[in-house]
Write a protein that holds these residues in place. Structure first.
Motif, PDB file in Angstrom:
ATOM      1  N   THR A  31      29.446  56.343  23.786  1.00  0.00           N
ATOM      2  CA  THR A  31      29.806  55.437  22.688  1.00  0.00           C
ATOM      3  C   THR A  31      29.398  56.054  21.345  1.00  0.00           C
ATOM      4  OG1 THR A  31      27.710  54.315  23.094  1.00  0.00           O
ATOM      5  CG2 THR A  31      29.682  53.305  24.018  1.00  0.00           C
ATOM      6  N   MET A  32      28.220  56.644  21.328  1.00  0.00           N
ATOM      7  CA  MET A  32      27.737  57.251  20.085  1.00  0.00           C
ATOM      8  C   MET A  32      28.581  58.487  19.753  1.00  0.00           C
ATOM      9  SD  MET A  32      25.258  55.157  19.496  1.00  0.00           S
ATOM     10  CE  MET A  32      24.360  55.791  18.102  1.00  0.00           C
ATOM     11  N   LYS A  36      23.102  42.678  17.812  1.00  0.00           N
ATOM     12  CA  LYS A  36      24.447  42.117  17.950  1.00  0.00           C
ATOM     13  C   LYS A  36      24.518  40.736  17.304  1.00  0.00           C
ATOM     14  CE  LYS A  36      24.728  45.637  20.720  1.00  0.00           C
ATOM     15  NZ  LYS A  36      25.480  46.848  20.547  1.00  0.00           N
ATOM     16  N   ARG A  46      37.836  50.903  26.947  1.00  0.00           N
ATOM     17  CA  ARG A  46      37.147  49.802  26.259  1.00  0.00           C
ATOM     18  C   ARG A  46      37.574  49.780  24.807  1.00  0.00           C
ATOM     19  NH1 ARG A  46      30.807  49.437  24.734  1.00  0.00           N
ATOM     20  NH2 ARG A  46      31.612  50.608  22.953  1.00  0.00           N
ATOM     21  N   SER A  51      25.245  59.936  24.968  1.00  0.00           N
ATOM     22  CA  SER A  51      25.874  58.612  24.997  1.00  0.00           C
ATOM     23  C   SER A  51      27.326  58.715  24.530  1.00  0.00           C
ATOM     24  CB  SER A  51      25.093  57.660  24.084  1.00  0.00           C
ATOM     25  OG  SER A  51      25.898  56.540  23.773  1.00  0.00           O
ATOM     26  N   TYR A  77      24.112  39.925  24.587  1.00  0.00           N
ATOM     27  CA  TYR A  77      25.346  39.291  24.084  1.00  0.00           C
ATOM     28  C   TYR A  77      25.349  37.781  24.328  1.00  0.00           C
ATOM     29  CZ  TYR A  77      26.866  44.099  23.633  1.00  0.00           C
ATOM     30  OH  TYR A  77      26.949  45.425  23.261  1.00  0.00           O
ATOM     31  N   ASN A 115      28.834  44.137  28.603  1.00  0.00           N
ATOM     32  CA  ASN A 115      29.400  45.303  27.953  1.00  0.00           C
ATOM     33  C   ASN A 115      29.693  46.282  29.091  1.00  0.00           C
ATOM     34  OD1 ASN A 115      29.967  47.615  26.545  1.00  0.00           O
ATOM     35  ND2 ASN A 115      27.973  47.803  25.547  1.00  0.00           N
ATOM     36  N   LYS A 138      17.585  48.987  23.448  1.00  0.00           N
ATOM     37  CA  LYS A 138      17.705  50.254  24.180  1.00  0.00           C
ATOM     38  C   LYS A 138      16.318  50.832  24.460  1.00  0.00           C
ATOM     39  CE  LYS A 138      21.111  53.978  23.770  1.00  0.00           C
ATOM     40  NZ  LYS A 138      22.147  54.492  22.844  1.00  0.00           N
ATOM     41  N   TYR A 140      34.111  43.014  23.339  1.00  0.00           N
ATOM     42  CA  TYR A 140      34.798  44.096  24.038  1.00  0.00           C
ATOM     43  C   TYR A 140      35.903  43.536  24.916  1.00  0.00           C
ATOM     44  CZ  TYR A 140      30.230  46.247  23.109  1.00  0.00           C
ATOM     45  OH  TYR A 140      29.080  46.695  22.520  1.00  0.00           O
ATOM     46  N   SER A 171      35.730  51.948  18.927  1.00  0.00           N
ATOM     47  CA  SER A 171      34.873  52.566  19.951  1.00  0.00           C
ATOM     48  C   SER A 171      33.470  51.970  19.999  1.00  0.00           C
ATOM     49  CB  SER A 171      34.818  54.080  19.772  1.00  0.00           C
ATOM     50  OG  SER A 171      34.123  54.426  18.615  1.00  0.00           O
ATOM     51  N   ILE A 172      32.794  51.914  18.876  1.00  0.00           N
ATOM     52  CA  ILE A 172      31.367  51.561  18.978  1.00  0.00           C
ATOM     53  C   ILE A 172      31.126  50.058  18.905  1.00  0.00           C
ATOM     54  CG2 ILE A 172      30.909  51.873  16.513  1.00  0.00           C
ATOM     55  CD1 ILE A 172      28.278  53.362  18.311  1.00  0.00           C
ATOM     56  N   GLY A 173      30.211  49.582  19.726  1.00  0.00           N
ATOM     57  CA  GLY A 173      29.889  48.162  19.765  1.00  0.00           C
ATOM     58  C   GLY A 173      28.882  47.791  18.698  1.00  0.00           C
ATOM     59  N   TRP A 193      27.072  49.165  31.032  1.00  0.00           N
ATOM     60  CA  TRP A 193      26.859  49.785  29.720  1.00  0.00           C
ATOM     61  C   TRP A 193      26.483  51.252  29.963  1.00  0.00           C
ATOM     62  CZ3 TRP A 193      21.793  49.957  26.654  1.00  0.00           C
ATOM     63  CH2 TRP A 193      22.000  50.630  25.442  1.00  0.00           C
TER      64      TRP A 193
HETATM   65  N1  GLU Z   1      25.927  49.292  22.740  1.00  0.00           N
HETATM   66  C1  GLU Z   1      26.894  49.731  21.807  1.00  0.00           C
HETATM   67  C2  GLU Z   1      28.117  50.270  22.518  1.00  0.00           C
HETATM   68  O1  GLU Z   1      28.206  50.139  23.705  1.00  0.00           O
HETATM   69  C3  GLU Z   1      26.267  50.580  20.736  1.00  0.00           C
HETATM   70  C4  GLU Z   1      26.034  52.020  20.950  1.00  0.00           C
HETATM   71  C5  GLU Z   1      25.105  52.384  22.037  1.00  0.00           C
HETATM   72  O2  GLU Z   1      23.883  52.425  21.856  1.00  0.00           O
HETATM   73  O3  GLU Z   1      25.658  52.604  23.086  1.00  0.00           O
HETATM   74  O4  GLU Z   1      29.010  50.751  21.880  1.00  0.00           O
END
Ligand code: GLU
Ligand code: PMP
Length: 395
Positions: A19-20, A242, A374, A17, A210, A178, A104, A328, A40-42, A128
């Motif tokens: 984002t992680m 969220k 983003r 991932s 969201y 997202n 998730k 975002y 960076s991270i949501g 996403w």
């Molecule tokens: N959904 C968030 C993001 O897009 C959290 C991290 C993830 O699981 O992707 O940043």
């Protein structure tokens, strides 16, 4: 060690991932003494509200520390059924609901339950980052529909019609989105619904995570609100991460046709057994308690949105429009290419920002839309002011 491939083929289909990974890199740099602003991270920057934490502590003290029913505790399923009726005007029985380890995991259970080898899953881009990889991990075939800024990143009915085939099993809709922050209107959803009604092979995953980070009124509409005839073909995905600043508690849920929810339960019973018991009690408090915290956080996100978009629009080379919600923004950044030698795409730009401005962002490629980045504004207004100042100095 043997030279034969050790890992399963499916692992070569997917990537970690983004984002992680980028957030972890930002945190490593911060730990090494860099003054990183992590956009960076949501993940909400607010603390989980006190009344929710207290419910978790009470659950520990009451001894609710054991496995629960696979699909979640009865009071939480009831709270979800009540929430969906009260806020979303969607009526479900408690056997149509499953609680999982985050939205998730609800999505992963859904894909595991639905997809056969090669089944097509329509995913509008920008998406996403995890949708296509999760589909690939569960043997499905992502079918990406590109959307662009002039259409506010929203898929049209014509685009949808064009990609549906006899192999299409599922459409994933995420509104507000997202990474773009754009939300479909009720009439736009109804028009997509018209197309879907003509194709009974297509199920819909409506990722509503969201729903509360939305600026305008009347509030949220999902595809089932806009097109009630799709109720039997839609799985609503949602969670508390969220809305209540509870990303680390890992509670999400799905509601939909019993046949599918039962299959998701079967998959969950053979993977995590149940979601965390204590977090489930906290989730009951979140869903049934005072909702002022939700409104307060949304007001803060909106103020940050207005500030950040206003300032980004002043930077030449960045094309940025106000969004409908989320936390975002997804500006086009090709105007910044060649600002310095080597900046030729969104990936090199993101690296450049991290290196030269100490700002962590996610390249648009991670969301299926190169030439964008983003920025996530789940950080204080002070940090945003500083981030904008750094961007203005740099460009
Ligand atoms: N959904 C968030 C993001 O897009 C959290 C991290 C993830 O699981 O992707 O940043
Ligand atoms: N859907 C979307 C669109 C998301 O951005 C996220 C981000 N975390 C999720 C689902 C999953 O959320 P969680 O697992 O924390 O409930």
């Amino acid at each position: 060690m043997t030279t034969a491939p050790i890992l399963a083929h499916r692992m070569s289909r997917i990537k970690p991932s983004a984002t992680m990974a980028i957030s972890a890199k930002a945190e490593r740099l911060r730990a090494a003494g860099k003054n990183i602003i992590n956009l960076s991270i949501g993940e909400p920057d607010f603390d989980t509200p006190d009344h929710i934490k207290k419910a978790a502590i009470a659950a520990i003290e009451a001894g609710y520390t054991k496995y629960t029913a696979v699909e979640g505790i009865t009071p939480l399923k009831q709270a979800i059924v009540d929430k969906l009726a009260r806020e979303n005007h969607l009526i479900y029985q408690d056997n149509q609901v499953i609680v999982s380890c985050g939205a998730k995991h609800s999505l992963y259970n859904l894909f595991s339950a639905l997809l056969n080898d090669g089944d097509e899953v329509i995913i509008p881009a920008p998406y996403w980052t995890s949708y296509p990889d999760m589909v690939l991990l569960t043997d499905g075939k992502p079918v990406i529909v590109e959307t662009h800024l002039p259409q506010k990143f929203k898929m049209t009915p014509q685009q949808l019609e064009k990609v549906i085939t006899p192999k299409t099993k599922l459409l994933i809709l995420n509104s507000p989105s997202n990474p773009t922050g754009m939300a479909y209107t009720s009439s736009e959803l109804a028009a997509l619904g018209e197309v879907l009604l003509a194709h009974s092979n297509v199920m819909i995953a409506s990722d509503d995570i969201y729903e509360h980070q939305l600026w305008h009124t009347p509030p949220f509409v999902s595809i089932v609100n806009a097109c009630p005839a799709l109720y039997d073909r839609t799985i609503v995905i949602n969670g508390i991460s969220k809305t209540y600043a509870m990303t680390g508690w890992r509670i999400g849920y799905a509601a939909g046709p019993k046949l599918i929810i039962d299959a998701m339960k079967k998959a969950q019973s053979q993977s995590t057994s149940s979601p965390n018991s204590i977090a489930q009690y906290a989730a009951v408090a979140a869903l049934t308690g005072d909702q002022t915290c939700v409104r307060d956080m949304t007001v803060a996100y909106r103020a940050r949105h207005d500030y950040l978009i206003g300032e980004l629009q002043k930077i030449s080379g960045i094309q940025c429009f106000p969004s409908d919600g989320t936390f975002y923004t997804f500006p086009a950044i090709c105007g910044l290419y060649n600002h310095e030698k080597g900046i030729t795409n969104d990936l090199t730009l993101a690296d450049y920002l991290l290196d030269k401005a100490e700002i962590a962002v996610v390249p648009g490629s991670a969301f299926g839309a190169q030439h964008h980045i983003r920025l996530c504004y789940t950080t204080s207004m002070e940090n945003l002011v500083e981030a904008v100042a750094r961007l203005k100095r740099l460009f």
